[in-house]
Write a protein that holds these residues in place. Structure first.
Motif, PDB file in Angstrom:
ATOM      1  N   ALA A 152      -5.795  -0.479 -10.097  1.00 29.46           N
ATOM      2  CA  ALA A 152      -4.678   0.437 -10.314  1.00 29.46           C
ATOM      3  C   ALA A 152      -4.141   0.846  -8.948  1.00 29.46           C
ATOM      4  O   ALA A 152      -4.904   0.955  -7.979  1.00 29.46           O
ATOM      5  N   TRP A 153      -2.830   1.063  -8.867  1.00 31.45           N
ATOM      6  CA  TRP A 153      -2.256   1.398  -7.575  1.00 31.45           C
ATOM      7  C   TRP A 153      -1.087   2.359  -7.732  1.00 31.45           C
ATOM      8  O   TRP A 153      -0.536   2.523  -8.815  1.00 31.45           O
ATOM      9  N   GLU A 154      -0.739   2.978  -6.626  1.00 33.76           N
ATOM     10  CA  GLU A 154       0.461   3.801  -6.579  1.00 33.76           C
ATOM     11  C   GLU A 154       1.014   3.787  -5.157  1.00 33.76           C
ATOM     12  O   GLU A 154       0.297   3.494  -4.197  1.00 33.76           O
ATOM     13  N   ASP A 155       2.300   4.076  -5.050  1.00 36.18           N
ATOM     14  CA  ASP A 155       2.920   4.234  -3.741  1.00 36.18           C
ATOM     15  C   ASP A 155       3.956   5.346  -3.837  1.00 36.18           C
ATOM     16  O   ASP A 155       3.974   6.094  -4.820  1.00 36.18           O
ATOM     17  N   GLU A 156       4.809   5.450  -2.843  1.00 36.30           N
ATOM     18  CA  GLU A 156       5.750   6.568  -2.813  1.00 36.30           C
ATOM     19  C   GLU A 156       6.780   6.497  -3.931  1.00 36.30           C
ATOM     20  O   GLU A 156       7.396   7.512  -4.289  1.00 36.30           O
ATOM     21  N   LEU A 157       6.974   5.323  -4.508  1.00 30.27           N
ATOM     22  CA  LEU A 157       7.963   5.160  -5.575  1.00 30.27           C
ATOM     23  C   LEU A 157       7.334   5.050  -6.957  1.00 30.27           C
ATOM     24  O   LEU A 157       7.989   5.306  -7.959  1.00 30.27           O
ATOM     25  N   GLU A 164       5.958  -5.095  -8.786  1.00 31.91           N
ATOM     26  CA  GLU A 164       5.271  -5.567  -7.582  1.00 31.91           C
ATOM     27  C   GLU A 164       4.923  -4.382  -6.697  1.00 31.91           C
ATOM     28  O   GLU A 164       5.754  -3.504  -6.462  1.00 31.91           O
ATOM     29  N   PRO A 165       3.703  -4.326  -6.177  1.00 32.57           N
ATOM     30  CA  PRO A 165       3.344  -3.222  -5.281  1.00 32.57           C
ATOM     31  C   PRO A 165       4.198  -3.236  -4.019  1.00 32.57           C
ATOM     32  O   PRO A 165       4.563  -4.302  -3.516  1.00 32.57           O
ATOM     33  N   GLY A 166       4.496  -2.066  -3.509  1.00 38.18           N
ATOM     34  CA  GLY A 166       5.201  -1.963  -2.250  1.00 38.18           C
ATOM     35  C   GLY A 166       4.238  -2.055  -1.085  1.00 38.18           C
ATOM     36  O   GLY A 166       3.011  -2.042  -1.262  1.00 38.18           O
ATOM     37  N   PRO A 167       4.739  -2.130   0.159  1.00 43.24           N
ATOM     38  CA  PRO A 167       3.869  -2.314   1.328  1.00 43.24           C
ATOM     39  C   PRO A 167       2.952  -1.133   1.604  1.00 43.24           C
ATOM     40  O   PRO A 167       1.952  -1.283   2.299  1.00 43.24           O
ATOM     41  N   GLU A 168       3.276   0.019   1.053  1.00 40.65           N
ATOM     42  CA  GLU A 168       2.426   1.185   1.262  1.00 40.65           C
ATOM     43  C   GLU A 168       1.559   1.505   0.049  1.00 40.65           C
ATOM     44  O   GLU A 168       0.972   2.588  -0.041  1.00 40.65           O
ATOM     45  N   ALA A 169       1.481   0.589  -0.904  1.00 44.36           N
ATOM     46  CA  ALA A 169       0.699   0.831  -2.117  1.00 44.36           C
ATOM     47  C   ALA A 169      -0.776   1.006  -1.787  1.00 44.36           C
ATOM     48  O   ALA A 169      -1.314   0.327  -0.908  1.00 44.36           O
ATOM     49  N   GLU A 170      -1.417   1.907  -2.493  1.00 44.63           N
ATOM     50  CA  GLU A 170      -2.838   2.167  -2.301  1.00 44.63           C
ATOM     51  C   GLU A 170      -3.561   2.116  -3.636  1.00 44.63           C
ATOM     52  O   GLU A 170      -3.020   2.531  -4.663  1.00 44.63           O
TER      53      GLU A 170
END
Length: 541
Positions: free
Chosen positions: A187-192, A505-511
């Motif tokens: 599972a992931w999340e980023d600023e968006l 698609e995950p972004g470059p800052e996804a964690e």
């Protein structure tokens, strides 16, 4: 972990440093392994030819390993003449007769890779530009011929509910030690895109999920098996050709009886999917099924499936024993992870075959999603014939047939309009499922159309299909099932991965964040290192 401009490895400088430290724990030349990995990726990008790559490292490989079984320039030229694109035919150099296994002499240490930062796989908007292709850049990189069959996957991330059933099935099928996860569900999340918002709500903008085809999880998901690249860097750095691409079906495999455990393939893999079996496996060799240890092969029986022996590398193999028919013809074209996936998020098949599940789901995602979602609920022709009469309408048919709604009938008709003639009679010897399910829908609809004129303007209006054109039908399917974006991981580096993803698609800052199901709740461990550390103080699983 985001990609660092000073790192050659797509997973970033921290990952690269960890790999170099890992090589330092082996008896082999760390600097050579790192340099070969970097240049192997230059080959996939079209910046260096295969022949140049071989010649550049031939003397160093001979000095370090006492052998260099990587194909020579002449071998590549011969391969092109034979229209073969892999080096697996060279494995007959290792018949093993009367020889002590190379693994027995290994004195290796180290642990396998675990999950990497999700952002490493993201599209970097401000990062280095994608490399030009070989043709565009003027390089002389050889072009590999595609095999007639190329096994691959289309994974619908919007349908992944994070249950981890695929990981459990893979572990059980292949007798993997705890923490040796050939698949990762993250599972992931980023600023968006943040966790905790379902459907089309905040945090999932751009996911393209239709209002009637909601996400099965409130989390953004990423499923990461081996990508079985058509142009695999891990294969290029292997001094013994233990890591190789199988000619007949494009599977990237490891011959355990040939692998010397140098771990160069682990460094050269852009996706972080390789594991080194540093200790004795939990499952003894005698407990493995013969189908796993003596897989059918172009050049005799080779051990390329299930868990690795001590001192060898392993990774996801796409169940070659199944693809070779060793598990029965009904398992050809399937994998353990696909079979175990409750929401049908994983579609495995021959990506070169237009009738395969993987191809259909990749090329026609809205229609395939709709077919998968409704096929088990449509009324049978017998039920239709025993229920409807010749004066039926759209509304009365939906009312009289149990479980049929106007919306379902609308989707059925939209599927019918978009299906080309050559798909109306599905046939496949690879156990594909989408087209047979589609045929079930079409047969049900044909029975209904004996009693209801679904071509009339009144019916089309009631079904929300406008004038009944292909564009109208495709719009209806998009409204129902969404029109997901598709992507491949790290596609710009030229490895030509054979796994396609549908969804966000995950972004470059996804964690990576904690997912809906904890690994420990299903008997898994996130990292092999955790097990090894615990075992050093007397803990055992």
């Amino acid at each position: 972990m985001s990609t660092d401009d000073e790192s050659f490895h797509p997973l970033g400088e921290e990952w690269e440093d960890e790999l170099e430290s890992m090589l330092d724990d082996t008896e082999y030349d760390s600097e050579l392994g790192m340099e070969m990995a970097q240049d192997a990726m230059r080959v996939t990008k079209g910046e260096l030819s295969e022949a140049e790559f071989h010649d550049r490292y031939h003397e160093d490989v001979m000095e370090e390993f006492g052998e260099d079984e990587r194909p020579t320039k002449e071998a590549y030229e011969a391969a092109k003449e034979e229209t073969k694109g892999t080096v697996s035919r060279m494995l007959d150099a290792f018949d093993g007769d009367g020889e002590e296994s190379r693994r027995e002499a290994m004195k290796k240490m180290g642990v396998g890779a675990a999950a990497v930062g999700v952002g490493a796989f993201g599209t970097v908007a401000d990062g280095p530009e994608a490399s030009l292709s070989a043709a565009e850049s003027g390089s002389h990189s050889e072009t590999k011929e595609k095999p007639d069959t190329q096994w691959g996957m289309t994974i619908d991330l919007d349908r992944c509910d994070g249950c981890l059933s695929c990981m459990v099935a893979c572990t059980e099928e292949n007798a993997l030690d705890q923490g040796v996860n050939w698949m990762y569900v993250m599972a992931w999340e980023d600023e968006l895109h943040s966790a905790g918002h379902g459907g089309e709500g905040e945090g999932h903008s751009g996911s393209g999920v239709g209002s009637q085809f909601n996400r099965l999880s409130d989390f953004n998901m990423l499923v990461r098996p081996c990508q079985h690249c058509t142009d695999a860097p891990c294969e290029k750095v292997c001094p013994t050709t233990a890591r190789h691409t199988r000619d007949k079906d494009g599977l990237v495999l490891t011959d355990y009886d040939v692998c010397i455990g140098c771990r160069y393939c682990q460094v050269a893999c852009p996706y972080g999917v390789n594991y080194f079996q540093w200790d004795e496996p939990s499952t003894d060799y005698s407990e493995l099924e013969e189908e796993h240890t003596m897989g059918s092969y172009e050049y005799g029986d080779r051990w390329v499936d299930a868990r690795a022996p001590r001192g060898a590398m392993s990774k996801c193999v796409f169940c070659p024993s199944m693809q070779d028919g060793k598990m029965g013809e009904d398992r050809v074209g399937t994998t353990a992870c696909e079979t175990a996936c409750p929401p049908n998020a994983i579609q495995f098949g021959d990506v070169n075959d237009e009738k395969s599940d993987a191809y259909q789901h990749r090329e026609h995602p809205s229609k395939s999603r709709a077919v998968i979602n409704i096929a088990s609920d449509v009324p049978s022709p017998d039920t239709v014939n025993s229920t409807l009469s010749s004066d039926a309408t759209v509304e009365s048919a939906a009312e009289d047939l149990e479980d049929l709604t106007v919306e379902m009938l609308s989707v059925m008709k939209a599927i019918d309009i978009t299906v080309p003639e050559d798909e109306r009679e599905s046939s496949s010897d690879k156990n594909d499922t989408i087209l047979p399910k589609q045929q079930t829908v079409l047969e049900s609809l044909a029975a209904i159309e004996q009693y209801v004129d679904l071509e009339s303007s009144e019916s089309l209006s009631a079904l929300g299909l406008g004038e009944g054109t292909a564009d109208d039908a495709e719009l209806r399917l998009d409204q129902y099932a969404g029109e997901p974006s598709s992507f491949k991981l790290l596609e710009d580096i030229g490895t030509h991965p054979n796994v396609t993803y549908l969804g966000q698609e995950p972004g470059p800052e996804a964690e990576q964040v904690p997912g809906p199901t904890k690994y420990e709740d299903v008997g898994l461990v996130d990292k092999r290192q955790t097990v090894l550390d615990d075992e050093t103080v007397g803990w055992s699983p």
